[in-house]
Design an enzyme around this catalytic site. Sequence first.
Site, PDB file in Angstrom:
ATOM      1  N   THR A  27       0.832  -1.205   0.000  1.00 24.73           N
ATOM      2  CA  THR A  27       0.000   0.000   0.000  1.00 24.73           C
ATOM      3  C   THR A  27       0.868   1.256   0.000  1.00 24.73           C
ATOM      4  O   THR A  27       1.999   1.238   0.522  1.00 24.73           O
ATOM      5  CB  THR A  27      -0.912  -0.006   1.251  1.00 24.73           C
ATOM      6  N   ASP A  28       0.312   2.363  -0.501  1.00 20.80           N
ATOM      7  CA  ASP A  28       1.044   3.636  -0.433  1.00 20.80           C
ATOM      8  C   ASP A  28       1.200   4.115   1.009  1.00 20.80           C
ATOM      9  O   ASP A  28       2.038   4.973   1.299  1.00 20.80           O
ATOM     10  CB  ASP A  28       0.362   4.706  -1.306  1.00 20.80           C
ATOM     11  N   GLU A  29       0.405   3.531   1.923  1.00 13.29           N
ATOM     12  CA  GLU A  29       0.459   4.001   3.314  1.00 13.29           C
ATOM     13  C   GLU A  29       1.806   3.708   3.974  1.00 13.29           C
ATOM     14  O   GLU A  29       2.133   4.294   5.003  1.00 13.29           O
ATOM     15  CB  GLU A  29      -0.678   3.380   4.140  1.00 13.29           C
ATOM     16  N   TYR A  41      -1.415  -0.592  11.168  1.00  9.48           N
ATOM     17  CA  TYR A  41      -1.676  -1.232   9.871  1.00  9.48           C
ATOM     18  C   TYR A  41      -0.516  -0.993   8.908  1.00  9.48           C
ATOM     19  O   TYR A  41       0.068  -1.938   8.374  1.00  9.48           O
ATOM     20  CB  TYR A  41      -2.979  -0.687   9.252  1.00  9.48           C
ATOM     21  N   SER A  42      -0.188   0.288   8.691  1.00 10.09           N
ATOM     22  CA  SER A  42       0.829   0.568   7.664  1.00 10.09           C
ATOM     23  C   SER A  42       2.204   0.079   8.098  1.00 10.09           C
ATOM     24  O   SER A  42       3.012  -0.329   7.259  1.00 10.09           O
ATOM     25  CB  SER A  42       0.850   2.052   7.294  1.00 10.09           C
ATOM     26  N   LYS A  94       2.370  -3.559   7.241  1.00 10.09           N
ATOM     27  CA  LYS A  94       2.562  -3.738   5.794  1.00 10.09           C
ATOM     28  C   LYS A  94       4.019  -3.400   5.414  1.00 10.09           C
ATOM     29  O   LYS A  94       4.616  -4.082   4.585  1.00 10.09           O
ATOM     30  CB  LYS A  94       1.604  -2.844   5.005  1.00 10.09           C
TER      31      LYS A  94
HETATM   32  P1  NAD Z   1     -10.056  -6.892   2.501  1.00 13.29           P
HETATM   33  O1  NAD Z   1     -10.022  -6.548   3.946  1.00 13.29           O
HETATM   34  O2  NAD Z   1     -11.279  -6.597   1.713  1.00 13.29           O
HETATM   35  O3  NAD Z   1      -9.762  -8.460   2.308  1.00 13.29           O
HETATM   36  C1  NAD Z   1      -8.741  -9.127   2.998  1.00 13.29           C
HETATM   37  C2  NAD Z   1      -8.972 -10.615   2.811  1.00 13.29           C
HETATM   38  O4  NAD Z   1      -7.886 -11.304   3.472  1.00 13.29           O
HETATM   39  C3  NAD Z   1     -10.281 -11.109   3.455  1.00 13.29           C
HETATM   40  O5  NAD Z   1     -10.967 -11.947   2.548  1.00 13.29           O
HETATM   41  C4  NAD Z   1      -9.799 -11.901   4.669  1.00 13.29           C
HETATM   42  O6  NAD Z   1     -10.642 -12.987   5.005  1.00 13.29           O
HETATM   43  C5  NAD Z   1      -8.428 -12.375   4.221  1.00 13.29           C
HETATM   44  N1  NAD Z   1      -7.541 -12.660   5.348  1.00 13.29           N
HETATM   45  C6  NAD Z   1      -7.303 -11.860   6.432  1.00 13.29           C
HETATM   46  N2  NAD Z   1      -6.444 -12.474   7.267  1.00 13.29           N
HETATM   47  C7  NAD Z   1      -6.119 -13.667   6.698  1.00 13.29           C
HETATM   48  C8  NAD Z   1      -5.264 -14.732   7.077  1.00 13.29           C
HETATM   49  N3  NAD Z   1      -4.555 -14.691   8.213  1.00 13.29           N
HETATM   50  N4  NAD Z   1      -5.163 -15.801   6.257  1.00 13.29           N
HETATM   51  C9  NAD Z   1      -5.869 -15.868   5.093  1.00 13.29           C
HETATM   52  N5  NAD Z   1      -6.708 -14.881   4.697  1.00 13.29           N
HETATM   53  C10 NAD Z   1      -6.819 -13.791   5.485  1.00 13.29           C
HETATM   54  O7  NAD Z   1      -8.768  -6.199   1.876  1.00 13.29           O
HETATM   55  P2  NAD Z   1      -8.567  -5.473   0.475  1.00 13.29           P
HETATM   56  O8  NAD Z   1      -9.042  -4.086   0.583  1.00 13.29           O
HETATM   57  O9  NAD Z   1      -9.054  -6.347  -0.596  1.00 13.29           O
HETATM   58  O10 NAD Z   1      -6.970  -5.413   0.413  1.00 13.29           O
HETATM   59  C11 NAD Z   1      -6.218  -6.484  -0.145  1.00 13.29           C
HETATM   60  C12 NAD Z   1      -4.747  -6.140  -0.081  1.00 13.29           C
HETATM   61  O11 NAD Z   1      -4.507  -4.927  -0.789  1.00 13.29           O
HETATM   62  C13 NAD Z   1      -4.237  -5.922   1.334  1.00 13.29           C
HETATM   63  O12 NAD Z   1      -2.969  -6.519   1.443  1.00 13.29           O
HETATM   64  C14 NAD Z   1      -4.144  -4.409   1.464  1.00 13.29           C
HETATM   65  O13 NAD Z   1      -3.116  -4.040   2.358  1.00 13.29           O
HETATM   66  C15 NAD Z   1      -3.819  -4.008   0.045  1.00 13.29           C
HETATM   67  N6  NAD Z   1      -4.269  -2.662  -0.345  1.00 13.29           N
HETATM   68  C16 NAD Z   1      -5.580  -2.295  -0.182  1.00 13.29           C
HETATM   69  C17 NAD Z   1      -5.991  -1.035  -0.611  1.00 13.29           C
HETATM   70  C18 NAD Z   1      -7.441  -0.598  -0.513  1.00 13.29           C
HETATM   71  O14 NAD Z   1      -7.755   0.551  -0.828  1.00 13.29           O
HETATM   72  N7  NAD Z   1      -8.374  -1.458  -0.114  1.00 13.29           N
HETATM   73  C19 NAD Z   1      -5.069  -0.149  -1.181  1.00 13.29           C
HETATM   74  C20 NAD Z   1      -3.748  -0.565  -1.328  1.00 13.29           C
HETATM   75  C21 NAD Z   1      -3.373  -1.815  -0.913  1.00 13.29           C
END
Ligand code: NAD
Length: 330
Positions: free
Chosen positions: A125-127, A150-151, A154
């Site tokens: 993430t950009d965070e 969180y960040s 990550k």
């Molecule tokens: P989300 O919270 O919608 O989904 C996360 C998924 O991971 C869920 O289905 C959850 O059940 C699963 N999960 C959590 N812990 C787990 C574990 N220990 N083992 C197996 N599965 C597990 O998240 P998202 O928004 O889809 O984000 C996905 C990725 O993208 C993350 O790594 C996040 O840091 C990154 N990201 C998200 C954004 C955003 O805007 N949402 C932006 C940049 C990066």
Amino acid sequence: MNVLVTGGAGFIGSHFIRHLLHKQQGDMVVNLDALTYAADMRNLADIEENYHYQFIQGNIENRELVYHLMRTYEIDVIVNFAAETHVDRSITQPDVFIGTNVLGTQVLLDAALHFGASRFVQISTDEVYGSLGEAGYFTETSPLAPSSPYSSSKAGADLLVLAYHRTFGLPVNITRCSNNYGPHQHPEKLIPRMITRAMQNKRLPVYGKGENVRDWLHVKDHAEAVLRVLQQGKSGEVYNIGGHNEWNNLSLVKLLLELLGKDEQLVEYVQDRPGHDLRYAIDASKIQQELDWKPTRSFQEGLIETIEWYMERYAKLDVGERTQIAQVLQ
Ligand code: NAD
């Protein structure tokens, strides 16, 4: 290519799996997801029967299970979306973030190394870069300066990924994307939270004065960017992904209200989040130049599509599901 996608029942992971299957880019796509509160199996209902797809419920911290999947499905590539993702929850419950985001990533890295995976893609993430002032952009060489649990979890995972590349020669990439929006996002996140509250004429809580700036990208543009990195990314490289689409929270909430035909009086200013980063903005020129990727979707059209999706989804909910969402939206 047999691909292990983790966290594929969540928001972005489910879009990525659908995109991968649509582009016929996986002989076998195995989705390992623990099904936490953030997951929703309906995100994948349309591909459940796909011959090239297999869902496994399980935790990425479960080494035995992960190794079993690597062996059974002869996995070549791991794409790690699995994470705890909600900043506010990380402030009250940091331990689960360290478990999944750091230790879980380490288990996946070990598995990739042990079974000779040809690529490990970490979705970051950009965070991790912390906060910008009013000017400038994050590049891939900006220092890591995370603000929230969180960040920082990550960022910790990112450092492990790079260390496995340098120490053991594991072929890796890291993608660092800005805020995603689109259908299937959990209603605790800003855009769906505001849409679903406004639909019910509830007040829309805006942190501080609503001045925090985020760069928004459609989730399908993100999915395509990750696929480009997986196919053409140079091993060991980090790629920033962004939409060049900056909005401060207040302007974004007002735009949503306008699109929904609701009154601005619904906005309610609430005490700011501790450690709230002022601004994130991504310089995505590296992925544009090296992998020929750029965002393709208009923000306004994407928001309208997203609003329509939440209206339809909400209309179909039963009483139990509405109560659950109401609790999240409190
Ligand atoms: P989300 O919270 O919608 O989904 C996360 C998924 O991971 C869920 O289905 C959850 O059940 C699963 N999960 C959590 N812990 C787990 C574990 N220990 N083992 C197996 N599965 C597990 O998240 P998202 O928004 O889809 O984000 C996905 C990725 O993208 C993350 O790594 C996040 O840091 C990154 N990201 C998200 C954004 C955003 O805007 N949402 C932006 C940049 C990066």
